[in-house]
Design an enzyme around this catalytic site. Structure first.
Site, mmCIF file in Angstrom:
data_model
loop_
_atom_site.group_PDB
_atom_site.id
_atom_site.type_symbol
_atom_site.label_atom_id
_atom_site.label_comp_id
_atom_site.label_asym_id
_atom_site.label_seq_id
_atom_site.Cartn_x
_atom_site.Cartn_y
_atom_site.Cartn_z
ATOM 1 N N HIS A 83 0.822 -1.220 0.000
ATOM 2 C CA HIS A 83 0.000 0.000 0.000
ATOM 3 C C HIS A 83 0.853 1.266 0.000
ATOM 4 C CE1 HIS A 83 0.013 0.001 4.578
ATOM 5 N NE2 HIS A 83 -0.038 1.294 4.391
ATOM 6 N N ASP A 219 1.073 -7.698 2.434
ATOM 7 C CA ASP A 219 1.179 -6.261 2.112
ATOM 8 C C ASP A 219 2.649 -5.843 1.959
ATOM 9 O OD1 ASP A 219 0.852 -3.555 1.818
ATOM 10 O OD2 ASP A 219 -0.550 -3.328 3.487
ATOM 11 N N SER A 650 4.004 2.245 8.478
ATOM 12 C CA SER A 650 3.777 1.292 7.406
ATOM 13 C C SER A 650 5.086 1.047 6.680
ATOM 14 C CB SER A 650 2.740 1.817 6.422
ATOM 15 O OG SER A 650 1.475 1.492 6.876
HETATM 16 N N1 ARG Z 1 -4.936 0.584 7.882
HETATM 17 C C1 ARG Z 1 -3.645 0.592 7.245
HETATM 18 C C2 ARG Z 1 -2.994 1.948 7.452
HETATM 19 O O1 ARG Z 1 -3.410 2.894 7.648
HETATM 20 C C3 ARG Z 1 -3.663 0.182 5.820
HETATM 21 C C4 ARG Z 1 -4.352 1.111 4.863
HETATM 22 C C5 ARG Z 1 -4.339 0.663 3.434
HETATM 23 N N2 ARG Z 1 -5.219 -0.464 3.196
HETATM 24 C C6 ARG Z 1 -6.558 -0.364 2.947
HETATM 25 N N3 ARG Z 1 -7.266 -1.446 2.798
HETATM 26 N N4 ARG Z 1 -7.192 0.777 2.881
HETATM 27 O O2 ARG Z 1 -3.238 3.053 7.379
HETATM 28 N N1 GLU Z 2 -1.319 1.463 7.590
HETATM 29 C C1 GLU Z 2 -0.684 2.499 8.361
HETATM 30 C C2 GLU Z 2 0.255 3.342 7.500
HETATM 31 O O1 GLU Z 2 -0.024 3.528 6.334
HETATM 32 C C3 GLU Z 2 0.012 1.926 9.526
HETATM 33 C C4 GLU Z 2 -1.008 1.418 10.421
HETATM 34 C C5 GLU Z 2 -1.132 2.248 11.649
HETATM 35 O O2 GLU Z 2 -1.734 3.345 11.618
HETATM 36 O O3 GLU Z 2 -0.631 1.735 12.642
HETATM 37 O O4 GLU Z 2 1.214 3.916 7.962
#
Ligand code: ARG
Ligand code: GLU
Length: 715
Positions: A83, A219, A650
């Site tokens: 991502h 991922d 991330s």
């Molecule tokens: N929650 C993770 C991070 O903030 C992954 C985000 C990307 N993935 C998704 N399915 N939207 O931010």
């Molecule tokens: N998915 C998050 C990012 O893009 C990391 C997840 C979190 O917030 O811990 O950095």
């Protein structure tokens, strides 16, 4: 006997621990090596960060300024999240070569794909410059004057910081402006795409599984840093050569077990761990519910259209994911704050701190005692005052800007009309033109009209009357007949189709925008908001900022021996450490720390856009053809630990007690997302891709052994 004594000791300990919140994102030059060793670490703090000698930090890079990445071979091979590399993977994709759907694997270095603008930044050194920045400054100095002085001194420090032509330097505030650190960095600018699994692995489970444990997502993506022939940063050039790092991370395939020590090294973005309970009340009881409700309605409408129409599904996939990401996070955050009792814990802590201050200031008559006794009550008062303004700001932002593209365009066009004659107007005009051209690429007027009408209805209903113009009524006709939706043409052309062309004729565009009823009405809504909310809110926020600095210093001054105080995340390099550990999300439920390939198959829904799987992966699973990456016949996929992470982490490496890579951070469990405000070791967990799964996909699924061969594998 011993048992009884043991338990009474535990009880005493847990009572005297006033506020041992746990967690922590530590500055890598100031690690508590003793504690890390006591938890199982076998290397020293100097192995993690050493400005004078190769250390682990030389393998960790800020990726494109938002994510983290790490070097895993002597030839600059760089690992980060799928991502995080998503837009690069997307930009190389076309209908014929759809790397999002099919994955991409270079067969040799010659096939690696350049990404203009993508950077990888290493930290050369970190220095505490607090004394130079704050020298001779009054503790209670007026905030804007203080910030001016801080800025001038920081600029001077940056100026004289030893740096070669390709190094950068900057000073950042820590502990709410009570400490300052200098960072010296080196940025590499030729970063090429090497490999990416298909969405059905790299984004498996998509939005349904986002923030969710148990998780089964691969991922990850691979890039490579290139340098000039002297191994220095350079713009992309075909003659550049693979970067030779001072250190690369060995990749472990030994696997993890409950209780194993682990640390995560990366660039966490923003946290707010030292707010008073009253601020948490405001966020979780007023702001989050409003933001969640608005996004929920927008998502519901989009989802309906996406399910009915494949073209819309593709157009909206990434918008939907962006809106859903924080929608889900806020739900988890509010629930987690409630479940952990964080507000009461904070209020208790404040009462105790208040008492300590009172005692201390009975005798000590210093500068700080002039402000400490009143800081908590004043903050509480200010948070109460700012709550309606913050709510209004959320309403404005979420309903009229973030989640409605039509209203966002109306606000931008209104601004273009208003700002004519401003300095730098030409640049601004170009930026708006570019951002609208990209917005309209995936714009669907039907979907967005319905979303916008719903959001406007909620704005009318819930935005306090004092903050909005009472005589403005936006109707469906206004939207349908606007230039913004293409309902009204400009010189016979549709703005949604010919954005750049229309922007090329500035006077025609501005004339049409000025005459557009929707643009006009949005202008009135904005004017009312600016007049009644913006200044009042920023004035209160400035007062809060000054008091939060003072409150932070009080927390540091009166800190308990066993209380851990770490600086809030600010996108600088940090180390967080913990242990591999399951958790209980609710009564009678316990989640294990690792998921396996069997679980990937359990979630499989053929043809589904979130849970489809590549045939090859299914075959490998059926044959249990996992090579050396399985443990006891099972292929691990993801695992969790108590590392305190946030957005920006991330792509961060998760390392074991010896500094070998065991996982790749990509998410948190949503019951624990309140860790941005309050970390609870019982439910806050970070989610990582197991390094064994990454290697399995590269080796067995992608047949890219040449990449495995350049890594250092620890068996
Ligand atoms: N929650 C993770 C991070 O903030 C992954 C985000 C990307 N993935 C998704 N399915 N939207 O931010
Ligand atoms: N998915 C998050 C990012 O893009 C990391 C997840 C979190 O917030 O811990 O950095």
């Amino acid at each position: 006997m011993i048992n009884k004594w043991f338990w009474s000791l535990i009880c005493v300990l847990s009572i005297t621990v006033v506020y041992a919140q746990g967690g922590g994102m530590w500055i890598p030059t100031e690690l508590n090596e003793e504690e890390m060793r006591s938890m199982g670490m076998r290397i020293g703090a100097k192995d993690i960060f050493n400005p004078n000698k190769a250390s682990i930090k030389d393998a960790v890079a800020h990726f494109g300024g938002g994510c983290t990445s790490e070097v895993i071979s002597p030839q600059g091979l760089l690992l980060t999240n799928h991502h995080c590399g998503y837009s690069q993977i997307q930009s190389h994709s076309s209908v014929e070569n759809d790397y999002l759907t099919d994955g991409f694997w270079a067969k040799n270095m010659g096939e690696e794909l350049p990404n203009p603008g993508l950077t990888a930044t290493f930290i050369v050194d970190i220095q505490d410059v607090t004394d130079q920045v704050l020298q001779g400054m009054q503790f209670q100095m007026e905030e804007s004057a203080r910030l001016d002085l801080v800025k001038r001194r920081s600029d001077a420090i940056v100026e004289s910081a030893k740096k070669s032509a390709d190094q950068d330097a900057f000073v950042r505030a820590f502990y709410k402006g009570n400490k300052y650190y200098l960072f010296i960095t080196e940025t590499y600018r030729d970063v090429r795409l090497v490999g990416a699994p298909p969405n059905s692995i790299g984004k498996y489970g998509s939005d349904t599984d986002n923030w969710v444990w148990p998780r089964h997502t691969g991922d990850f993506a691979l890039f490579r840093i290139y340098a000039d022939k002297n191994n220095r940063p350079a713009e992309y050039h075909k003659d550049n050569v693979p970067f030779k790092p001072k250190h690369h991370l060995p990749v472990s395939i030994k696997g993890v077990k409950e209780g194993d020590f682990t640390f995560v090294f990366g660039f966490p973005g923003v946290t707010d761990e030292y707010l008073p309970g009253s601020a948490l009340e405001m966020i979780t009881k007023t702001q989050n519910p409003a933001r969640i409700a608005l996004r929920e309605e927008a998502l519901k409408i989009m989802d309906g259209y996406m399910r009915a129409d494949d073209k819309i599904r593709i157009q909206y996939a990434s918008k939907y994911a962006r809106i859903a990401n924080f929608w889900k996070k806020w739900i988890g955050e509010s629930q987690g704050i409630a479940r952990s009792g964080a507000i009461d814990i904070k209020k208790n802590y404040e009462a105790q701190l208040q008492e300590k201050i009172r005692q201390h200031c009975l005798t000590a008559k210093n500068e700080k005692c002039a402000v400490y006794p009143s800081v908590i009550p004043q903050l509480n008062e200010l948070y109460e005052q700012i709550t309606p303004y913050n709510l209004a700001a959320d309403y404005f932002d979420e309903a009229l800007y973030r989640n409605s593209e039509t209203f966002r365009v109306a606000l931008l066009l209104n601004n273009l009309v208003r700002r004519q004659g401003d300095r730098n107007y030409d640049d601004y005009y170009t930026r708006v033109s570019e951002s609208l051209a990209s917005l309209y690429r995936d714009y669907n007027a039907n979907v967005d009209t319905e979303v916008s009408m719903k959001l406007w209805e909620m704005y009318q209903k819930n935005m306090p009357a004092a903050f909005r113009p009472l005589n403005v009524e936006i109707t469906q006709q206004d939207i349908q007949n606007s230039i913004i939706t293409g309902g009204q043409k400009i010189n016979g052309k549709d703005l949604t189709q010919h954005t750049s062309e229309i922007f090329a004729n500035r006077s025609a565009l501005l004339q049409a925008a000025t005459a557009d009823p929707l643009v006009q009405k949005m202008g009135e809504v904005l004017a009312a908001y600016e007049k009644t909310v913006v200044d009042n809110r920023s004035n209160l926020q400035n007062q809060i900022n000054q008091l939060m600095r003072i409150y932070m210093q009080a927390q540091l001054d009166f800190k308990d021996e066993n209380q851990k105080i770490f600086p809030d995340a600010n996108s600088t390099l940090r180390v967080t450490y913990g242990q591999v550990k399951g958790y209980s999300p609710s009564d009678a439920v316990y989640y294990d720390h690792t998921t396996y390939m069997e679980g990937v198959l359990e979630k499989y829904v053929p043809g589904d856009y979130e849970f489809d799987l590549p045939k090859k992966l299914i075959d490998l699973q059926e044959k249990k053809d996992y090579g050396r990456y399985a443990t006891d016949g099972k292929q691990a996929v993801n695992f969790i630990a108590t590392n305190h992470t946030t957005g920006g982490n991330s792509g961060s490496p998760a390392l074991d007690a010896d500094g070998n890579l065991i996982g790749l951070n990509f998410d948190r469990v949503w019951e624990g997302t309140m860790s941005d405000l309050y970390y609870d070791p019982n439910i806050s967990r970070n989610i990582m891709v197991d390094s064994r799964f990454i290697l399995f996909v590269i080796d067995k699924f992608a047949d890219s052994k040449w990449l495995i061969n350049e890594m250092t594998i620890v068996e």
